[in-house]
Design a protein around this motif. Structure first.
Motif, PDB file in Angstrom:
ATOM      1  N   GLY A   1       0.813  -1.201   0.000  1.00 19.08           N
ATOM      2  CA  GLY A   1       0.000   0.000   0.000  1.00 19.08           C
ATOM      3  C   GLY A   1       0.856   1.265   0.000  1.00 19.08           C
ATOM      4  N   TRP A   2       0.234   2.381  -0.359  1.00 13.78           N
ATOM      5  CA  TRP A   2       0.937   3.660  -0.472  1.00 13.78           C
ATOM      6  C   TRP A   2       0.500   4.655   0.599  1.00 13.78           C
ATOM      7  CZ3 TRP A   2       4.634   4.855  -4.224  1.00 13.78           C
ATOM      8  CH2 TRP A   2       4.840   3.863  -5.201  1.00 13.78           C
ATOM      9  N   GLY A   3      -0.265   4.205   1.582  1.00  9.27           N
ATOM     10  CA  GLY A   3      -0.715   5.119   2.634  1.00  9.27           C
ATOM     11  C   GLY A   3       0.437   5.696   3.441  1.00  9.27           C
ATOM     12  N   GLY A   4       1.438   4.876   3.743  1.00 11.86           N
ATOM     13  CA  GLY A   4       2.598   5.371   4.477  1.00 11.86           C
ATOM     14  C   GLY A   4       3.350   6.446   3.704  1.00 11.86           C
ATOM     15  N   THR A   5       3.421   6.284   2.379  1.00 14.94           N
ATOM     16  CA  THR A   5       4.081   7.297   1.539  1.00 14.94           C
ATOM     17  C   THR A   5       3.350   8.625   1.610  1.00 14.94           C
ATOM     18  OG1 THR A   5       4.837   5.549   0.039  1.00 14.94           O
ATOM     19  CG2 THR A   5       4.855   7.804  -0.797  1.00 14.94           C
ATOM     20  N   LEU A   6       2.024   8.582   1.563  1.00 18.22           N
ATOM     21  CA  LEU A   6       1.244   9.815   1.667  1.00 18.22           C
ATOM     22  C   LEU A   6       1.431  10.471   3.026  1.00 18.22           C
ATOM     23  CD1 LEU A   6      -2.144   8.884  -0.050  1.00 18.22           C
ATOM     24  CD2 LEU A   6      -0.090   9.862  -1.071  1.00 18.22           C
ATOM     25  N   LEU A   7       1.491   9.680   4.089  1.00 13.13           N
ATOM     26  CA  LEU A   7       1.658  10.251   5.430  1.00 13.13           C
ATOM     27  C   LEU A   7       3.036  10.885   5.600  1.00 13.13           C
ATOM     28  CD1 LEU A   7      -0.076   7.515   7.629  1.00 13.13           C
ATOM     29  CD2 LEU A   7      -0.973   9.742   6.949  1.00 13.13           C
ATOM     30  N   VAL A   8       4.057  10.279   5.007  1.00 12.18           N
ATOM     31  CA  VAL A   8       5.387  10.889   5.046  1.00 12.18           C
ATOM     32  C   VAL A   8       5.389  12.216   4.295  1.00 12.18           C
ATOM     33  CG1 VAL A   8       7.786  10.608   4.304  1.00 12.18           C
ATOM     34  CG2 VAL A   8       6.594   8.705   5.376  1.00 12.18           C
ATOM     35  N   GLY A   9       4.740  12.243   3.139  1.00 10.93           N
ATOM     36  CA  GLY A   9       4.629  13.493   2.397  1.00 10.93           C
ATOM     37  C   GLY A   9       3.876  14.552   3.170  1.00 10.93           C
ATOM     38  N   LEU A  10       2.810  14.152   3.872  1.00  8.31           N
ATOM     39  CA  LEU A  10       2.064  15.106   4.695  1.00  8.31           C
ATOM     40  C   LEU A  10       2.933  15.655   5.816  1.00  8.31           C
ATOM     41  CD1 LEU A  10      -0.624  16.465   5.485  1.00  8.31           C
ATOM     42  CD2 LEU A  10      -1.140  14.419   6.840  1.00  8.31           C
ATOM     43  N   LEU A  11       3.747  14.793   6.426  1.00  3.69           N
ATOM     44  CA  LEU A  11       4.647  15.250   7.488  1.00  3.69           C
ATOM     45  C   LEU A  11       5.638  16.274   6.957  1.00  3.69           C
ATOM     46  CD1 LEU A  11       5.700  15.006  10.384  1.00  3.69           C
ATOM     47  CD2 LEU A  11       7.125  13.093   9.629  1.00  3.69           C
ATOM     48  N   HIS A  12       6.186  16.034   5.780  1.00  5.44           N
ATOM     49  CA  HIS A  12       7.103  17.006   5.182  1.00  5.44           C
ATOM     50  C   HIS A  12       6.394  18.325   4.864  1.00  5.44           C
ATOM     51  CE1 HIS A  12      10.092  13.682   3.693  1.00  5.44           C
ATOM     52  NE2 HIS A  12      10.074  13.833   5.007  1.00  5.44           N
ATOM     53  N   SER A  13       5.154  18.249   4.411  1.00  3.89           N
ATOM     54  CA  SER A  13       4.397  19.465   4.130  1.00  3.89           C
ATOM     55  C   SER A  13       4.182  20.278   5.406  1.00  3.89           C
ATOM     56  CB  SER A  13       3.050  19.119   3.502  1.00  3.89           C
ATOM     57  OG  SER A  13       3.217  18.502   2.237  1.00  3.89           O
ATOM     58  N   ILE A  14       3.871  19.592   6.505  1.00  2.68           N
ATOM     59  CA  ILE A  14       3.665  20.294   7.777  1.00  2.68           C
ATOM     60  C   ILE A  14       4.966  20.925   8.256  1.00  2.68           C
ATOM     61  CG2 ILE A  14       3.042  19.969  10.199  1.00  2.68           C
ATOM     62  CD1 ILE A  14       1.108  17.785   9.303  1.00  2.68           C
ATOM     63  N   GLU A  15       6.081  20.209   8.101  1.00  2.00           N
ATOM     64  CA  GLU A  15       7.375  20.778   8.495  1.00  2.00           C
ATOM     65  C   GLU A  15       7.679  22.061   7.731  1.00  2.00           C
ATOM     66  OE1 GLU A  15       9.713  16.597   9.638  1.00  2.00           O
ATOM     67  OE2 GLU A  15      10.124  17.656   7.765  1.00  2.00           O
ATOM     68  N   ILE A  16       7.468  22.039   6.435  1.00  2.00           N
ATOM     69  CA  ILE A  16       7.736  23.231   5.624  1.00  2.00           C
ATOM     70  C   ILE A  16       6.796  24.368   6.008  1.00  2.00           C
ATOM     71  CG2 ILE A  16       7.728  24.164   3.288  1.00  2.00           C
ATOM     72  CD1 ILE A  16       8.525  21.462   2.270  1.00  2.00           C
ATOM     73  N   ALA A  17       5.509  24.048   6.182  1.00  2.00           N
ATOM     74  CA  ALA A  17       4.543  25.097   6.519  1.00  2.00           C
ATOM     75  C   ALA A  17       4.862  25.727   7.872  1.00  2.00           C
ATOM     76  CB  ALA A  17       3.132  24.509   6.521  1.00  2.00           C
ATOM     77  N   LEU A  18       5.239  24.915   8.853  1.00  2.00           N
ATOM     78  CA  LEU A  18       5.592  25.447  10.171  1.00  2.00           C
ATOM     79  C   LEU A  18       6.829  26.335  10.084  1.00  2.00           C
ATOM     80  CD1 LEU A  18       4.985  22.410  12.558  1.00  2.00           C
ATOM     81  CD2 LEU A  18       3.779  24.593  12.579  1.00  2.00           C
ATOM     82  N   GLY A  19       7.859  25.838   9.421  1.00  2.00           N
ATOM     83  CA  GLY A  19       9.081  26.627   9.294  1.00  2.00           C
ATOM     84  C   GLY A  19       8.858  27.918   8.527  1.00  2.00           C
TER      85      GLY A  19
END
Length: 281
Positions: free
Chosen positions: A55-73
């Motif tokens: 499955g690709w759900g873990g890949t999407l969650l990793v991408g979401l985590l990176h998006s949150i990191e960038i948005a916070l920074g």
């Protein structure tokens, strides 16, 4: 001549009863086929979105985590730039005010995608050229740091205007009283300006945060791995474009709903001691 009644259903003639039987059989078969297709489709979607391979759900969650990191920074960097820019526009000299006016005008006028491409490629190239001119080796700029710097630079222009408007909304009597007590500019900022402007600034800054979470998708064009790029890769491999882009949209929506909940709590906290909107009415 009348048709003979059906032995199992004496009310209707035999040929009518047979026709009803065929229709019931066809409808039952169709319903069974639809249920089977829906079950297979649901099982396939569940397997595709599973957080565990294949499955690709873990890949999407990793991408979401990176998006949150960038948005916070980017939001934190934008707040720093915006606070300095707002003070420069309000209390700086003519040169400082003119430079800040040029900065906010250009950033707000040029599309963000163009700014991202310009700052990401041209900015890293200028840094390496400057290092080479000073005798240092070229460096590879981190994608995370570059993404935060680019979006933070863009967010800073909008934050400057939001914070400037919030400072102007503060009753001038509070600032004049603080100056009469002999407060330094730093103490005035910490004790009077920032606490008083928060209720006026939070709605605008909340919008900028939500915009930052969506603007992270623009970094996919420069190859940074975030939710949009992860979604595109998963959809390209599996050809399930609707499934994965719909799932990405749901993740963005959940992030926005959670952000609205937190922002609402912060706004309530910032307005403590102030009359509520219901009382003002």
């Amino acid at each position: 001549m009348a048709s003979a009644p059906c032995p199992t259903c004496p009310i209707f003639p035999r040929h009518v009863c047979r026709r009803h039987s065929r229709r019931r059989l066809a409808s039952t078969s169709g319903a069974t086929l639809i249920d089977a297709l829906l079950s297979a489709s649901a099982a396939g979607i569940t397997e595709l979105l599973s957080p565990y391979p294949p499955g690709w759900g873990g890949t999407l969650l990793v991408g979401l985590l990176h998006s949150i990191e960038i948005a916070l920074g980017a939001t934190c960097l934008g707040l720093l730039i915006g606070t300095g820019g707002a003070y420069g526009k309000l209390y700086g000299g003519p040169v400082v005010r003119d430079l800040l006016a040029v900065y906010t005008t250009i950033v707000r006028a040029v599309p963000e995608l163009v700014l991202i491409l310009l700052l990401y490629y041209a900015g890293t190239d200028l840094i390496n050229q400057a290092l080479t001119a000073m005798g240092y080796q070229r460096v590879d700029v981190s994608g995370l740091a570059a993404g935060i710097a680019v979006l933070g630079f863009v967010q800073g222009a909008y934050s400057t205007e939001v914070i400037r408007g919030a400072i102007l909304a503060i009753p001038q009597g509070q600032i004049e009283a603080a100056r009469a007590y002999g407060m330094s500019p730093g103490l005035l900022l910490r004790r009077i300006t920032l606490p008083s402007m928060l209720p006026f600034a939070i709605p605008g800054l909340a919008n900028l945060w939500l915009i930052a979470t969506k603007d992270t998708a623009l970094l996919a064009v420069v190859g940074f791995y975030e939710l949009a790029l992860a979604t595109r890769q998963a959809a390209g491999v599996t050809k399930a474009y609707f499934t994965f882009f719909f799932a990405a949209g749901v993740l963005y929506l959940l992030l926005s709903l959670f952000s609205n909940l937190v922002i609402g709590r912060v706004e309530t906290w910032s307005r403590r001691g102030m009359p509520s909107l219901k009382e003002a009415r």
